[in-house]
Design a protein around this motif. Sequence first.
Motif, PDB file in Angstrom:
ATOM      1  N   ASP A 163       6.137 -10.997 -15.078  1.00  6.17           N
ATOM      2  CA  ASP A 163       4.841 -10.816 -14.106  1.00  6.17           C
ATOM      3  C   ASP A 163       4.618 -12.075 -13.349  1.00  6.17           C
ATOM      4  O   ASP A 163       4.319 -12.302 -12.263  1.00  6.17           O
ATOM      5  CB  ASP A 163       3.939  -9.971 -14.588  1.00  6.17           C
ATOM      6  CG  ASP A 163       4.200  -8.652 -14.743  1.00  6.17           C
ATOM      7  OD1 ASP A 163       4.847  -7.899 -14.049  1.00  6.17           O
ATOM      8  OD2 ASP A 163       3.766  -8.073 -15.839  1.00  6.17           O
ATOM      9  N   ILE A 164       4.330 -13.170 -14.673  1.00  6.55           N
ATOM     10  CA  ILE A 164       4.046 -14.600 -14.016  1.00  6.55           C
ATOM     11  C   ILE A 164       4.986 -15.186 -13.304  1.00  6.55           C
ATOM     12  O   ILE A 164       4.637 -15.877 -12.160  1.00  6.55           O
ATOM     13  CB  ILE A 164       3.664 -15.518 -15.222  1.00  6.55           C
ATOM     14  CG1 ILE A 164       2.683 -14.842 -16.308  1.00  6.55           C
ATOM     15  CG2 ILE A 164       3.643 -16.735 -14.988  1.00  6.55           C
ATOM     16  CD1 ILE A 164       2.195 -15.495 -17.539  1.00  6.55           C
ATOM     17  N   ARG A 165       5.989 -15.014 -13.614  1.00  7.56           N
ATOM     18  CA  ARG A 165       7.263 -15.421 -12.823  1.00  7.56           C
ATOM     19  C   ARG A 165       7.356 -14.904 -11.451  1.00  7.56           C
ATOM     20  O   ARG A 165       7.570 -15.502 -10.398  1.00  7.56           O
ATOM     21  CB  ARG A 165       8.863 -15.424 -13.419  1.00  7.56           C
ATOM     22  CG  ARG A 165       9.656 -16.362 -12.823  1.00  7.56           C
ATOM     23  CD  ARG A 165      11.026 -16.616 -13.516  1.00  7.56           C
ATOM     24  NE  ARG A 165      11.437 -15.114 -14.073  1.00  7.56           N
ATOM     25  CZ  ARG A 165      11.286 -14.814 -15.669  1.00  7.56           C
ATOM     26  NH1 ARG A 165      10.560 -15.192 -16.355  1.00  7.56           N
ATOM     27  NH2 ARG A 165      11.760 -13.480 -15.679  1.00  7.56           N
ATOM     28  N   GLY A 166       7.287 -13.535 -11.281  1.00  4.94           N
ATOM     29  CA  GLY A 166       6.864 -12.917  -9.936  1.00  4.94           C
ATOM     30  C   GLY A 166       5.865 -13.206  -9.038  1.00  4.94           C
ATOM     31  O   GLY A 166       6.051 -13.703  -7.889  1.00  4.94           O
TER      32      GLY A 166
ATOM     33  N   LYS B 164       9.578  -9.637  -4.820  1.00  2.60           N
ATOM     34  CA  LYS B 164       9.337  -9.884  -6.206  1.00  2.60           C
ATOM     35  C   LYS B 164       8.350  -8.671  -6.822  1.00  2.60           C
ATOM     36  O   LYS B 164       8.069  -7.739  -5.994  1.00  2.60           O
ATOM     37  CB  LYS B 164       8.128 -11.101  -6.306  1.00  2.60           C
ATOM     38  CG  LYS B 164       8.963 -12.254  -5.624  1.00  2.60           C
ATOM     39  CD  LYS B 164       8.683 -12.561  -4.291  1.00  2.60           C
ATOM     40  CE  LYS B 164       9.333 -13.758  -3.477  1.00  2.60           C
ATOM     41  NZ  LYS B 164       9.259 -13.713  -2.226  1.00  2.60           N
ATOM     42  N   LYS B 165       8.219  -8.834  -7.975  1.00  2.00           N
ATOM     43  CA  LYS B 165       7.415  -7.558  -8.604  1.00  2.00           C
ATOM     44  C   LYS B 165       6.538  -8.321  -9.612  1.00  2.00           C
ATOM     45  O   LYS B 165       6.949  -9.147 -10.441  1.00  2.00           O
ATOM     46  CB  LYS B 165       8.467  -6.524  -9.330  1.00  2.00           C
ATOM     47  CG  LYS B 165       7.575  -5.506  -9.887  1.00  2.00           C
ATOM     48  CD  LYS B 165       8.776  -4.335 -10.687  1.00  2.00           C
ATOM     49  CE  LYS B 165       9.481  -3.677  -9.647  1.00  2.00           C
ATOM     50  NZ  LYS B 165      10.119  -2.515 -10.095  1.00  2.00           N
ATOM     51  N   VAL B 166       5.273  -7.781  -9.508  1.00  2.00           N
ATOM     52  CA  VAL B 166       4.136  -8.096 -10.380  1.00  2.00           C
ATOM     53  C   VAL B 166       3.308  -7.011 -10.903  1.00  2.00           C
ATOM     54  O   VAL B 166       2.583  -6.368  -9.556  1.00  2.00           O
ATOM     55  CB  VAL B 166       3.270  -9.066  -9.568  1.00  2.00           C
ATOM     56  CG1 VAL B 166       2.092  -9.693 -10.558  1.00  2.00           C
ATOM     57  CG2 VAL B 166       3.920 -10.406  -9.188  1.00  2.00           C
ATOM     58  N   LEU B 167       3.359  -6.676 -12.289  1.00  2.00           N
ATOM     59  CA  LEU B 167       2.650  -5.408 -12.718  1.00  2.00           C
ATOM     60  C   LEU B 167       2.982  -4.433 -12.082  1.00  2.00           C
ATOM     61  O   LEU B 167       2.289  -3.289 -11.591  1.00  2.00           O
ATOM     62  CB  LEU B 167       1.086  -5.898 -12.587  1.00  2.00           C
ATOM     63  CG  LEU B 167       0.511  -6.943 -13.602  1.00  2.00           C
ATOM     64  CD1 LEU B 167      -0.992  -7.189 -13.295  1.00  2.00           C
ATOM     65  CD2 LEU B 167       0.778  -6.399 -15.008  1.00  2.00           C
ATOM     66  N   GLY B 168       4.099  -4.197 -11.747  1.00  2.00           N
ATOM     67  CA  GLY B 168       4.844  -2.828 -10.889  1.00  2.00           C
ATOM     68  C   GLY B 168       4.318  -3.035  -9.306  1.00  2.00           C
ATOM     69  O   GLY B 168       5.241  -2.123  -8.741  1.00  2.00           O
ATOM     70  N   LYS B 169       3.969  -3.987  -9.123  1.00  2.00           N
ATOM     71  CA  LYS B 169       3.702  -3.872  -7.415  1.00  2.00           C
ATOM     72  C   LYS B 169       4.808  -4.670  -6.847  1.00  2.00           C
ATOM     73  O   LYS B 169       5.253  -6.026  -7.177  1.00  2.00           O
ATOM     74  CB  LYS B 169       2.451  -4.719  -7.195  1.00  2.00           C
ATOM     75  CG  LYS B 169       2.066  -5.353  -5.732  1.00  2.00           C
ATOM     76  CD  LYS B 169       1.883  -3.972  -4.737  1.00  2.00           C
ATOM     77  CE  LYS B 169       1.568  -4.619  -3.213  1.00  2.00           C
ATOM     78  NZ  LYS B 169       1.509  -3.493  -2.418  1.00  2.00           N
ATOM     79  N   VAL B 170       5.585  -4.038  -5.903  1.00  2.00           N
ATOM     80  CA  VAL B 170       6.727  -4.719  -5.159  1.00  2.00           C
ATOM     81  C   VAL B 170       5.937  -5.844  -4.270  1.00  2.00           C
ATOM     82  O   VAL B 170       5.351  -5.277  -3.132  1.00  2.00           O
ATOM     83  CB  VAL B 170       7.615  -3.862  -4.602  1.00  2.00           C
ATOM     84  CG1 VAL B 170       8.811  -4.610  -3.702  1.00  2.00           C
ATOM     85  CG2 VAL B 170       8.294  -3.013  -5.630  1.00  2.00           C
ATOM     86  N   VAL B 171       6.133  -6.959  -4.001  1.00  2.00           N
ATOM     87  CA  VAL B 171       5.867  -7.866  -3.207  1.00  2.00           C
ATOM     88  C   VAL B 171       6.857  -8.375  -2.221  1.00  2.00           C
ATOM     89  O   VAL B 171       7.917  -9.076  -2.732  1.00  2.00           O
ATOM     90  CB  VAL B 171       5.121  -9.090  -3.719  1.00  2.00           C
ATOM     91  CG1 VAL B 171       4.656 -10.126  -2.689  1.00  2.00           C
ATOM     92  CG2 VAL B 171       4.204  -8.696  -4.868  1.00  2.00           C
ATOM     93  N   PRO B 172       6.841  -8.227  -0.986  1.00  2.00           N
ATOM     94  CA  PRO B 172       8.022  -8.496   0.126  1.00  2.00           C
ATOM     95  C   PRO B 172       8.096 -10.229   0.124  1.00  2.00           C
ATOM     96  O   PRO B 172       6.995 -10.861  -0.232  1.00  2.00           O
ATOM     97  CB  PRO B 172       7.499  -7.971   1.309  1.00  2.00           C
ATOM     98  CG  PRO B 172       5.932  -7.699   1.350  1.00  2.00           C
ATOM     99  CD  PRO B 172       5.724  -7.367  -0.361  1.00  2.00           C
ATOM    100  N   ALA B 173       9.259 -10.576   0.728  1.00  2.00           N
ATOM    101  CA  ALA B 173       9.402 -11.971   1.030  1.00  2.00           C
ATOM    102  C   ALA B 173       8.618 -12.177   2.343  1.00  2.00           C
ATOM    103  O   ALA B 173       8.027 -11.453   2.876  1.00  2.00           O
ATOM    104  CB  ALA B 173      10.834 -12.029   1.263  1.00  2.00           C
TER     105      ALA B 173
ATOM    106  N   GLN C 246      -0.544  -9.555   0.421  1.00  2.00           N
ATOM    107  CA  GLN C 246      -0.457  -8.315  -0.494  1.00  2.00           C
ATOM    108  C   GLN C 246      -0.537  -8.258  -1.805  1.00  2.00           C
ATOM    109  O   GLN C 246      -1.327  -7.455  -2.593  1.00  2.00           O
ATOM    110  CB  GLN C 246       0.931  -7.725  -0.239  1.00  2.00           C
ATOM    111  CG  GLN C 246       1.214  -7.597   1.187  1.00  2.00           C
ATOM    112  CD  GLN C 246       2.565  -6.521   1.422  1.00  2.00           C
ATOM    113  OE1 GLN C 246       2.918  -5.735   0.680  1.00  2.00           O
ATOM    114  NE2 GLN C 246       3.061  -6.704   2.662  1.00  2.00           N
ATOM    115  N   LEU C 247       0.026  -9.551  -2.499  1.00  2.00           N
ATOM    116  CA  LEU C 247      -0.287  -9.714  -3.909  1.00  2.00           C
ATOM    117  C   LEU C 247      -1.805  -9.701  -4.218  1.00  2.00           C
ATOM    118  O   LEU C 247      -2.362  -9.000  -5.319  1.00  2.00           O
ATOM    119  CB  LEU C 247       0.537 -10.955  -4.667  1.00  2.00           C
ATOM    120  CG  LEU C 247       0.274 -11.223  -5.758  1.00  2.00           C
ATOM    121  CD1 LEU C 247       0.467  -9.952  -6.878  1.00  2.00           C
ATOM    122  CD2 LEU C 247       1.207 -12.464  -6.721  1.00  2.00           C
ATOM    123  N   THR C 248      -2.638 -10.617  -3.788  1.00  2.00           N
ATOM    124  CA  THR C 248      -4.024 -11.048  -3.804  1.00  2.00           C
ATOM    125  C   THR C 248      -4.625  -9.711  -3.807  1.00  2.00           C
ATOM    126  O   THR C 248      -5.813  -9.319  -4.731  1.00  2.00           O
ATOM    127  CB  THR C 248      -4.381 -11.959  -3.241  1.00  2.00           C
ATOM    128  OG1 THR C 248      -4.189 -12.042  -1.690  1.00  2.00           O
ATOM    129  CG2 THR C 248      -3.878 -13.377  -3.740  1.00  2.00           C
TER     130      THR C 248
END
Length: 495
Positions: A225-228, A282-291, A298-300
């Motif tokens: 998740d951190i890497r994402g 990318k994926k962070v805590l199950g959230k797919v984050v687009p390029a 979207q992530l924040t």
Amino acid sequence: MNEQFRIAQKLGLMFRPENPLPEDIKSWAIKQLNAKSPALGVNNTQAKKIQEWPDQLQPDLLTRDNLYSEYKYNRQREEMDLAGYSSEAAKQDNEKKHLLLKTDQLKFSHRNVFGNDQVKLRFSSFWTNHFTTGNIWDNQNHIGHMMEEAILANLNNNFSEMLYKVTTHPSMLVYLDNCWSCGERSQTAIWAKQNGEQAGLNDNLGRELLELHTVSPSAKYTESDIRGAANTLAGWGIWPGRISDQSELLSIPQRHQKLLKMGGTINSWDFFKQDHAEPGNKKVLGKVVPAGKGGLRQLTDFLAAHEHTVKHISFKLAQHFVSDNPSKADTDFIANAWRKSNGSLDEIHSAVIERAIQSKEPKFQWPMTWLFQVVRLSDARFFKGWAQLNRYDNYIMESREIFEELGQGFWHERQPDGYSSDKKEWLSGEMFERRIRFADAIYTAGRPKFKSDDIMNRINANDTTRNLVASVGMSEKTKFIALMCSPEIMGLENA
């Protein structure tokens, strides 16, 4: 202590002598959330008139960038031992003209001493501590701007907006080295590998975004998740000093042309290097984050609304403003306001105000908050005026020295999680001795306009405080120190 002063101690910075006391303290405190926030101060310590800071001492971001770029440019010439750049006088002149650390620290101090928006300023300090940055050489022109334009300017917005603005601010990106980071499969990483050079992912900001700024370790995120998050952040940020290649001596127009080519803009708050960006989702805590550049927003937004973020920061707010040991009911009340309002800071802060007023427990004050409250209560002139910025004074310390001696300041290097709101962190003999020394200095150098008895009568000090002050003798200086370092004034006990 009067109810008005008790609440101003918990939520604000105490009432200055010219401020009338509000009859309805709750209405006053909530109204403060939407108060105007001009930077008020004085041009010298003898001035009677409190006025707004001059525009030329409040430069915009582009000016700050260019000033720092000129500073670095001159430093390069100094290192080349060029005539007119390497003398001690030239070095001092370069710092005086192009670095804003002293100016921003003094402006911050003036705001807190002379401002009429004391509750708003206290919340601003809370969030500045939550989103920790610190002074490194490549960051000092930007910390003050982040505090004012990313935090104070967004106190009436949603938490998601503040989170995005802080995360993308050059102060944060430079402080945590994100400006050097490139995605693991980015074009820059590929080029570097082909040329035998090093370029790669820096996860400092990605890690702190999860650990400290939003969900906390309670969300049980993983290294993946951190890497994402770090790969989502890759590409954001501009090189310190706005110089693309420090081996080149480029004029400002030449630098701007390079910046446009690299990041599509000369705005360092919106600078995104596509060749550093990680391709793909990318994926962070199950959230797919687009390029792409929009992925970070979207992530924040996702992290700002996350349940673990709500609980984590609601507790921090309760501990900072309500009680040293907030109850679950205190935290839940703030968290429920967060959920119901979808992260409206006005609603969140209003909930904090309500719980702080309801709670009869004392709240121990940070050294920095205590200092501002003492100066306001006594109407001392403990900070230089802006016209005295570069003038040496035997009696009045520089703002930088004040905060260093106090052991707390927002421009200092400190732990990534900021300063603790737990009183146990500040109750050592050393920290108490510092308060005694500062009370002494405020009396000696600041020349308070009000005596201890006048201040005690105004705030309706309790009997314990009055007895303490009476016990130290007849010296007004000693009485002043005893009053300002009393448990009541420090926030260790109520009336």
